[in-house]
Design a protein around this motif. Sequence first.
Motif, PDB file in Angstrom:
ATOM      1  N   THR A 173       0.855  -1.187   0.000  1.00 23.58           N
ATOM      2  CA  THR A 173       0.000   0.000   0.000  1.00 23.58           C
ATOM      3  C   THR A 173       0.889   1.233   0.000  1.00 23.58           C
ATOM      4  O   THR A 173       1.654   1.450   0.943  1.00 23.58           O
ATOM      5  N   SER A 218      -0.724   8.227  -0.926  1.00 26.45           N
ATOM      6  CA  SER A 218      -0.806   9.214  -1.998  1.00 26.45           C
ATOM      7  C   SER A 218       0.388  10.164  -1.959  1.00 26.45           C
ATOM      8  O   SER A 218       0.749  10.679  -0.900  1.00 26.45           O
ATOM      9  N   ALA A 273       2.712   6.881  -6.412  1.00 28.32           N
ATOM     10  CA  ALA A 273       1.267   6.881  -6.149  1.00 28.32           C
ATOM     11  C   ALA A 273       0.701   8.292  -6.328  1.00 28.32           C
ATOM     12  O   ALA A 273       1.135   9.226  -5.660  1.00 28.32           O
ATOM     13  N   THR A 325      -2.809   8.582  -6.164  1.00 32.12           N
ATOM     14  CA  THR A 325      -3.775   8.375  -5.083  1.00 32.12           C
ATOM     15  C   THR A 325      -3.229   7.227  -4.243  1.00 32.12           C
ATOM     16  O   THR A 325      -2.169   6.678  -4.564  1.00 32.12           O
ATOM     17  N   GLU A 326      -3.936   6.859  -3.161  1.00 29.77           N
ATOM     18  CA  GLU A 326      -3.500   5.658  -2.466  1.00 29.77           C
ATOM     19  C   GLU A 326      -3.500   4.501  -3.452  1.00 29.77           C
ATOM     20  O   GLU A 326      -4.476   4.270  -4.155  1.00 29.77           O
ATOM     21  N   LEU A 327      -2.396   3.783  -3.505  1.00 32.33           N
ATOM     22  CA  LEU A 327      -2.194   2.772  -4.534  1.00 32.33           C
ATOM     23  C   LEU A 327      -1.934   1.427  -3.871  1.00 32.33           C
ATOM     24  O   LEU A 327      -1.061   1.311  -3.015  1.00 32.33           O
ATOM     25  N   SER A 364      -5.891  -1.240  -6.906  1.00 37.55           N
ATOM     26  CA  SER A 364      -6.702  -0.029  -6.686  1.00 37.55           C
ATOM     27  C   SER A 364      -5.802   1.187  -6.721  1.00 37.55           C
ATOM     28  O   SER A 364      -4.609   1.111  -6.427  1.00 37.55           O
ATOM     29  N   GLY A 365      -6.407   2.329  -7.087  1.00 36.44           N
ATOM     30  CA  GLY A 365      -5.667   3.579  -7.133  1.00 36.44           C
ATOM     31  C   GLY A 365      -5.022   3.821  -8.485  1.00 36.44           C
ATOM     32  O   GLY A 365      -5.075   2.986  -9.397  1.00 36.44           O
TER      33      GLY A 365
END
Length: 436
Positions: free
Chosen positions: A356, A359, A411, A413-415, A379-380
Motif C-alpha cells: 500500500t 498518496s 502513487a 492516489t492511495e495505490l 486499486s488507485g
Amino acid sequence: MNIVLLSGGSGQRLWPLSNDIRSKQFIKIFHKEDGTLESMVQRVYRQIRSIDPDANVTIATSKSQVSAIHNQLGENVGISVEPCRRDTFPAIALAAAYLKDKKHLPLDEAIVICPVDPYVDSDYFEALDALEKLAAESSANLVLMGIEPTYPSAKYGYIIPKSRENISSVSMFKEKPTEEVAQTYITQGALWNGGVFALRLGYVLERAHQLIDFTDYQDLFDKYETLEKISFDYAVVEHEEKIEVMRFSGMWKDLGTWNTLTEAMDSRNVGQALFSETCQNVHVVNELNLPVLCMGLKDVVVSASPDGILVSDKKQSSYIKPFVNTLDHRVMFAEKSWGSFRVLDVEKESLTIKVTLNSGHKMNYHSHEFRDEVWTIISGTGRVVLNEKERSVKPGDVIEMKAGCRHTIIAETELKVIEVQMGKNVNVHDKIKYEI
C-alpha cells in the motif's frame, strides 16, 4: 516545551502484533473520537500538541523504527537516529548533541526526557511542562518525575525522597524490589521511577563529554557502535548529588504486556470478533481479514496478525518472551515512510506481498540482481518508471520486471499493488538503489 521521547524496544512482549520493526508503540489499538484507531506514539504526540502546539519534539530511536515514525507522525517530526542500540545513556547523549548541533538549541535551555509510550491523561503533559520549568529555575542539575504508586509493584525501580513535599531532594534509589519490600518503600513515601526527568541541555552534554570522547554530533554518531551499553540511570542519575524529584499523582500506566494493554483498551475487540455470552474478561485484537469467535473463555487475550496468533491467559501472557524467541522472525507486516506491506504467501522460490503506497509517495528507484518481479495494480492510480521510461497505471494493469530492470512506482492516489517476487534467491538484501 523541549521534549525528547525515547523510542526503543524489540517488541517481543506484545507478539504477534509487535516485532523487531514494529514495537508496541506503533500498534493502532486506541479509538479516537471519530472512531479511527491510533497507536501509543500517535496518542502521546497528539496529547503533547494539545498542551503545547509549539512543542519542540524529538524522538530518539533506532534506524529500524524511522519509517514507522514518519508513517504515523509525518515527515516534520524531529528524529535522532541511533545507528545501533546502545541503551539510554548513549541515546540521550546523541539526542542532546543533535539538539545542539542540528536544531541549534541553546545550552541553557531545559529539556524533558521520557518514554514514548506511557498511557496517561493530559495532566501528565501539564506536569512535564512544570517539570521543564523547574529544571530551568532549580539549582539542582537533574529533576525527576516520581509517580505516586497505586500498588506495591515489583516491575519498577523506586525513588526515595527526603520529604513528602511535592518537590523534594532525593535520598536514594532502589532497584526493582519484591512486592513485600515495595510495600515498605511506599510507607516511606517512595515513588515509582518512570524514567521521566528534566535537565539543562548544557548539563547533559557536559556529562556526556566526561564519559565519551567526542567533538560534536557527527563525531558521536560515527563512533556510536563503539560505545558502552549503559543506562542513563547508571551513568548519570545515581552519581548526581544535586537532584530533586517532583511528585505526580495522575494516571500513569506502562502498557508493556498483553495483560496491562487490555486493561487500557476502550472496547473488548479491535478487528473482527464475536463473543458468546459465557465469555468473561476476554479481549481480541485481530488484524486479519478473518473473524475470530470466542466461546466460554475467561481472562483470555486473543491476538491475530500476519506474524502469528496468540491465545493466552492474561496473567500468563507476561511470560511470552522465551516462547517468541524460538520462532522464525520473518516480518510479515511493516509500516514504512511511504506506506506499508503485508506478506501474503511464501514459497521456496517466490514471495507474494500486498503493498500500500500512500498518496504522493513512491518506492526507491531500484533493481534486483537475482529475481524477477510482477506488479498487479488492484486499486488507485499512479505512474511506474521502468529503465527511465514512464507510464501511467490503473487497476488491472500488470507490470513485469526482469532481473536487472530499474523500476519504481509513484502513487497519485492511495495505490494498492500485489507484488510477486520470483527467483532462486529471494531476499531483502538483493536490492540496488539508483537516483531518478
